[in-house]
Enzyme design. Structure first.
Site, short mmCIF file in Angstrom:
data_model
loop_
_atom_site.label_atom_id
_atom_site.label_comp_id
_atom_site.label_asym_id
_atom_site.label_seq_id
_atom_site.Cartn_x
_atom_site.Cartn_y
_atom_site.Cartn_z
N LYS A 145 0.94 -1.51 -0.34
CA LYS A 145 -0.20 -0.31 -0.23
C LYS A 145 0.77 0.53 -0.28
CE LYS A 145 -3.63 -2.24 0.81
NZ LYS A 145 -3.75 -3.79 0.65
C1 PLP Z 1 -3.69 -4.94 0.59
C2 PLP Z 1 -3.48 -5.82 0.31
C3 PLP Z 1 -3.77 -6.91 -0.79
C4 PLP Z 1 -4.69 -6.97 -1.69
O1 PLP Z 1 -4.74 -6.38 -2.73
P1 PLP Z 1 -5.63 -5.44 -3.40
O2 PLP Z 1 -5.24 -4.11 -4.69
O3 PLP Z 1 -6.86 -5.37 -2.47
O4 PLP Z 1 -6.40 -6.58 -4.43
C5 PLP Z 1 -2.71 -7.92 -0.49
N1 PLP Z 1 -1.75 -8.39 0.10
C6 PLP Z 1 -1.14 -7.39 1.15
C7 PLP Z 1 -0.20 -7.33 1.67
C8 PLP Z 1 -2.36 -6.16 1.00
O5 PLP Z 1 -1.71 -4.76 1.80
#
Ligand code: PLP
Length: 496
Positions: A112
């Site tokens: 993120k």
């Molecule tokens: C948010 C997240 C995901 C999923 O990503 P999306 O964009 O919601 O599909 C996978 N792994 C981690 C560690 C995340 O923080």
């Protein structure tokens, strides 16, 4: 070429990128989608000579056409700096037959950070462009990782307040500690008695509450979203797909024009959708492999054409993917029905009313051209972490392991030998308990921070600064509310 954005639920209006960024979600509840897809205007060969920031500029300028070069370079420079503990920003490791693209070298050690490091700057510039004088209030629902990344990005940013809602008991101990220790006068963290979907629905309802929005505007505020529905998050994620390709080309692993696969551990469908956008602008991508955990709504959709959220919500060791309503999937649905907002609205109403909808054969064909679905059980995830570690010494987190396990199965079933990138979304230190137990087979009872030391001792992998920093930090947020009381918490924080 100027790119304008349309809502998935209203074909009549078109808005600029900066306007879409300030809004987050459209007033009609739809998500913004570019009206047409631009194409890269430099060759892949030229792209392969650029560093991360260079690729970021080449990609973002295509989508954010109402930003000046200076504005974009300012945002990119502010975002991708020494907050990242790797000069490359996103290093790649070749392990056991696949390339692991490490998106966890930012300040909160999960992917993120890739978008939330830049969103506050994109939002500041966008607000100025649109003559917005109110303070922006960011409301965010988090399954664990968005929360801290958004808090870290927006803390101390003038003219912005941020409130994060997370499912109490539904995130890892380290994730929770990261959030509740967040410093800053403009931040608030609230645990809710419910799961991530409850938090996300609560936030969406507050955004759609016209009366409440009016009260807010009168007090000099306006809402925006830092969730992955904001195009200010989606587009910066396109960058690392382009960068991966450039990197493989620069290192002689592929020839210009060769196709590659990506395997993406998926929850809200934001990350993998960015991969699809990369394909649309001309990055040669063969398959986008959508990897789900046991909450396998998307896998079932790929199998049956039916999206059905009527099922038990399962708490897994990959909590950031414990999601039954993948918000960004609406964008793909909209594109798959020829950008027809009426058709999309009908399906989204079915989802709201019946909890399910069915895609037509044409839509499914469109989706199948680019995507393949897979899922990994908890047992497969745990085995895969151990396997990779025993074989190579490389440690992967639970989310990355979902992708890695799905890829193993995909390879066995299809014999597809296309070069493949596994999108690695978190540091193993963020999910230490599950990672360590998978490797040593012990059901650990110790505190998470003790386990951090044990994982370090066992594997010799450095403990990231993000973990050492929160170890002894004070808990500053302890509010917990019911899922129907989220609005009250917003009112309290804003003193309305
Ligand atoms: C948010 C997240 C995901 C999923 O990503 P999306 O964009 O919601 O599909 C996978 N792994 C981690 C560690 C995340 O923080």
């Amino acid at each position: 070429m100027e790119i304008l954005y349309k809502s998935t639920r209203d074909n009549s209006k078109r808005v600029t990128a900066s306007y879409a960024i300030t809004k987050g979600i459209a007033d009609d509840g739809g998500l913004y989608v570019p009206e047409t897809f631009p194409s890269l205007d430099i060759s892949l060969e030229e792209l392969s000579k650029l560093d991360y920031k260079g690729v970021a500029y080449e990609v973002m300028k295509l989508f954010f056409t109402d930003f000046t070069k200076e504005e974009l370079l300012y945002c990119i420079d502010k975002a991708y700096d020494s907050k990242f503990d790797s000069k490359e920003i996103v290093p790649m490791s070749y392990v056991d037959g696949a390339y692991y693209l490490e998106l966890f070298h930012g300040s909160t050690i999960a992917f993120k950070d890739m978008a939330l490091s830049i969103l506050p700057y994109l939002m500041k510039v966008s607000a100025k462009k649109n003559n917005i004088n109110e303070d922006i209030v960011i409301l965010t629902a988090t399954s664990g990782d968005t929360g801290k990344a958004a808090l870290a990005g927006f803390a101390g940013v003038e003219g912005v307040k941020i409130i994060v809602f997370y499912p109490k008991g539904g995130v890892s101990a380290i994730q929770e500690k990261q959030m509740v220790t967040q410093v800053g006068d403009n931040v608030k963290v609230v645990g809710i008695k419910g799961n991530f979907d409850d938090a996300q629905t609560g936030v969406k309802n507050i955004f759609a509450d016209k009366e409440f929005n009016e009260i807010l505007n009168k007090s000099g505020y306006r809402f925006s979203s830092a969730n992955s529905i904001n195009i200010g998050r989606l587009i910066p994620q396109v960058v690392y797909y382009a960068y991966s390709y450039a990197n493989l080309l620069a290192n002689g692993k592929i020839e210009e024009g060769d196709l590659i696969n990506f395997v993406v551990p998926t929850g809200n469908f934001g990350n993998i959708l960015a991969g699809y956008f990369a394909k649309c602008i001309g990055i040669p991508i063969n398959r986008l492999i959508c990897a789900s955990n046991e909450n396998k709504v998307l896998y079932d959709f790929f199998e049956t054409s039916v999206y059905d959220k009527n099922r038990d919500f399962i708490l897994t060791t990959s909590p950031s993917m414990d999601i039954l309503i993948s918000s960004n999937f609406e964008r793909l649905i909209y594109l798959s029905c020829g950008s027809d907002s009426e058709k999309n609205i009908k399906l989204m109403n079915d989802l709201k009313e019946k909890g399910s909808y069915e895609a037509s054969a044409d839509m499914k064909k469109f989706i199948d051209e680019s995507f393949t679905g897979g899922f990994a059980s908890e047992e497969m995830v745990s085995k895969r972490i151990k396997n990779v570690y025993d074989k190579t010494g490389y440690v992967i987190d639970t989310h990355t392991a979902v992708a890695s396990a799905v890829y193993e199965e995909y390879k066995n079933e299809t014999k597809d030998d296309t070069k493949t990138v596994i999108v690695s979304t978190a540091s193993p230190y963020k999910f230490t308990r599950a990672v360590l137990s998978s490797i040593d087979g012990i059901d650990h009872k110790e505190d998470d921070f003790v386990l951090v030391d044990k994982l370090c001792e066992l594997t010799g992998m450095n403990i990231p600064k993000a973990v050492t920093d929160i170890r002894n930090a004070d808990i500053l947020h302890d509010t917990v509310c019911g899922k129907d009381e989220m609005k009250d918490e917003v009112k309290k924080f804003l003193k309305l």
